[in-house]
Design a protein around this motif. Structure first.
Motif, short mmCIF file in Angstrom:
data_model
loop_
_atom_site.label_atom_id
_atom_site.label_comp_id
_atom_site.label_asym_id
_atom_site.label_seq_id
_atom_site.Cartn_x
_atom_site.Cartn_y
_atom_site.Cartn_z
N ASP A 13 0.82 -22.66 -95.17
CA ASP A 13 1.88 -21.73 -94.79
C ASP A 13 3.26 -22.29 -95.13
O ASP A 13 4.13 -21.56 -95.60
CB ASP A 13 1.83 -21.41 -93.29
CG ASP A 13 0.66 -20.50 -92.94
OD1 ASP A 13 0.05 -19.94 -93.87
OD2 ASP A 13 0.36 -20.37 -91.74
N ARG A 14 3.45 -23.57 -94.90
CA ARG A 14 4.74 -24.20 -95.21
C ARG A 14 5.01 -24.17 -96.71
O ARG A 14 6.11 -23.85 -97.15
CB ARG A 14 4.77 -25.64 -94.71
CG ARG A 14 6.12 -26.31 -94.99
CD ARG A 14 6.14 -27.75 -94.61
NE ARG A 14 6.07 -27.88 -93.17
CZ ARG A 14 5.90 -29.03 -92.56
NH1 ARG A 14 5.75 -30.13 -93.25
NH2 ARG A 14 5.86 -29.10 -91.25
N SER A 15 3.99 -24.49 -97.53
CA SER A 15 4.20 -24.48 -98.98
C SER A 15 4.44 -23.06 -99.49
O SER A 15 5.22 -22.84 -100.40
CB SER A 15 3.02 -25.13 -99.70
OG SER A 15 1.86 -24.34 -99.54
N ALA A 34 5.90 -20.62 -97.77
CA ALA A 34 7.27 -20.28 -97.38
C ALA A 34 8.28 -20.97 -98.29
O ALA A 34 9.30 -20.38 -98.67
CB ALA A 34 7.52 -20.66 -95.92
N GLU A 35 8.00 -22.20 -98.68
CA GLU A 35 8.89 -22.94 -99.58
C GLU A 35 8.93 -22.25 -100.95
O GLU A 35 9.98 -22.12 -101.57
CB GLU A 35 8.41 -24.39 -99.73
CG GLU A 35 9.24 -25.23 -100.65
CD GLU A 35 10.64 -25.48 -100.13
OE1 GLU A 35 11.52 -25.77 -100.97
OE2 GLU A 35 10.87 -25.39 -98.91
N PHE A 54 -1.39 -24.93 -91.56
CA PHE A 54 0.04 -25.10 -91.37
C PHE A 54 0.71 -25.55 -92.67
O PHE A 54 1.77 -25.06 -93.04
CB PHE A 54 0.30 -26.11 -90.25
CG PHE A 54 1.75 -26.33 -89.95
CD1 PHE A 54 2.50 -25.35 -89.33
CD2 PHE A 54 2.38 -27.50 -90.33
CE1 PHE A 54 3.84 -25.54 -89.05
CE2 PHE A 54 3.71 -27.70 -90.07
CZ PHE A 54 4.44 -26.72 -89.43
N GLU A 55 0.11 -26.50 -93.39
CA GLU A 55 0.67 -26.99 -94.65
C GLU A 55 0.66 -25.91 -95.72
O GLU A 55 1.60 -25.78 -96.49
CB GLU A 55 -0.11 -28.23 -95.15
CG GLU A 55 0.10 -29.47 -94.30
CD GLU A 55 1.55 -29.91 -94.29
OE1 GLU A 55 2.23 -29.82 -95.33
OE2 GLU A 55 2.00 -30.36 -93.22
#
Length: 186
Positions: free
Chosen positions: A64-66, A68-69, A61-62
């Protein structure tokens, strides 16, 4: 007496048979009832256990979040790039892919100039290898900024009313000096 025992045994056998039959009938009805309720959305089958959800781990999840950022920041950078970079990206692209490149930072006359220039692959190669500062000079109107490429001819915007801008500036200056001389009463 033998007849009474026989009749008594027959009655007990029939009671046991009936008891098992009623129990079997009850179990059959109960199973039908549970099955029918399990077909209804939100119904419960009673004996079903919930399946565990296949959720990604916290690490995935982290990541994927980074990711996307990073994509969001890259999009912001590309949206704010200057006209020279857009021309360089356009010139570096394959001829079939050039139509998809954003040229919103260019004036319409510059876009026309670039589309005419895109017919010449040698000129495109020269632009793709040129520094962005030289492309910027070319856009500013310097003909010899990039060797072999003429600067785009920009049409000067003519004033709708001659001297309007200078008269507006004079008015603003007078207004600024006038505001300092007056005192507003409350």
């Amino acid at each position: 007496m033998k007849e009474v025992r026989f009749i008594w045994a027959l009655i007990i056998a029939m009671a046991n048979l009936g008891k098992n039959g009623i129990s079997a009938l009850w179990n059959f009805g109960d199973q039908c009832w549970r099955t029918a309720w399990s077909w209804i959305p939100g119904g419960s089958s009673g004996g079903a256990t919930p399946q565990p959800l296949d959720l990604p781990s916290q690490e995935v999840f982290e990541v994927d979040r980074s990711f996307a950022e990073g994509q969001r920041r890259a999009t912001d950078l590309m949206a704010n790039e200057n006209a020279a970079r857009q021309i360089k990206i356009y010139a570096s692209a394959k001829p079939d892919d050039r139509y998809a490149i954003d040229l919103s930072r260019l004036e319409p006359a510059q876009q026309e100039w670039l589309t005419r220039l895109s017919m010449d692959e040698k000129a495109m190669r020269t632009l793709s290898e040129t520094y962005e500062s030289k492309i910027g000079m070319l856009l500013a109107g310097h003909d010899n900024a990039v060797e072999g490429i003429e600067a785009p001819k920009m049409k000067k915007a003519k004033e709708s009313i001659p001297g309007l801008v200078s008269r507006m500036d004079d008015f603003r200056l007078k207004l600024a000096t006038r505001e300092g001389n007056h005192v507003l009463a409350a």
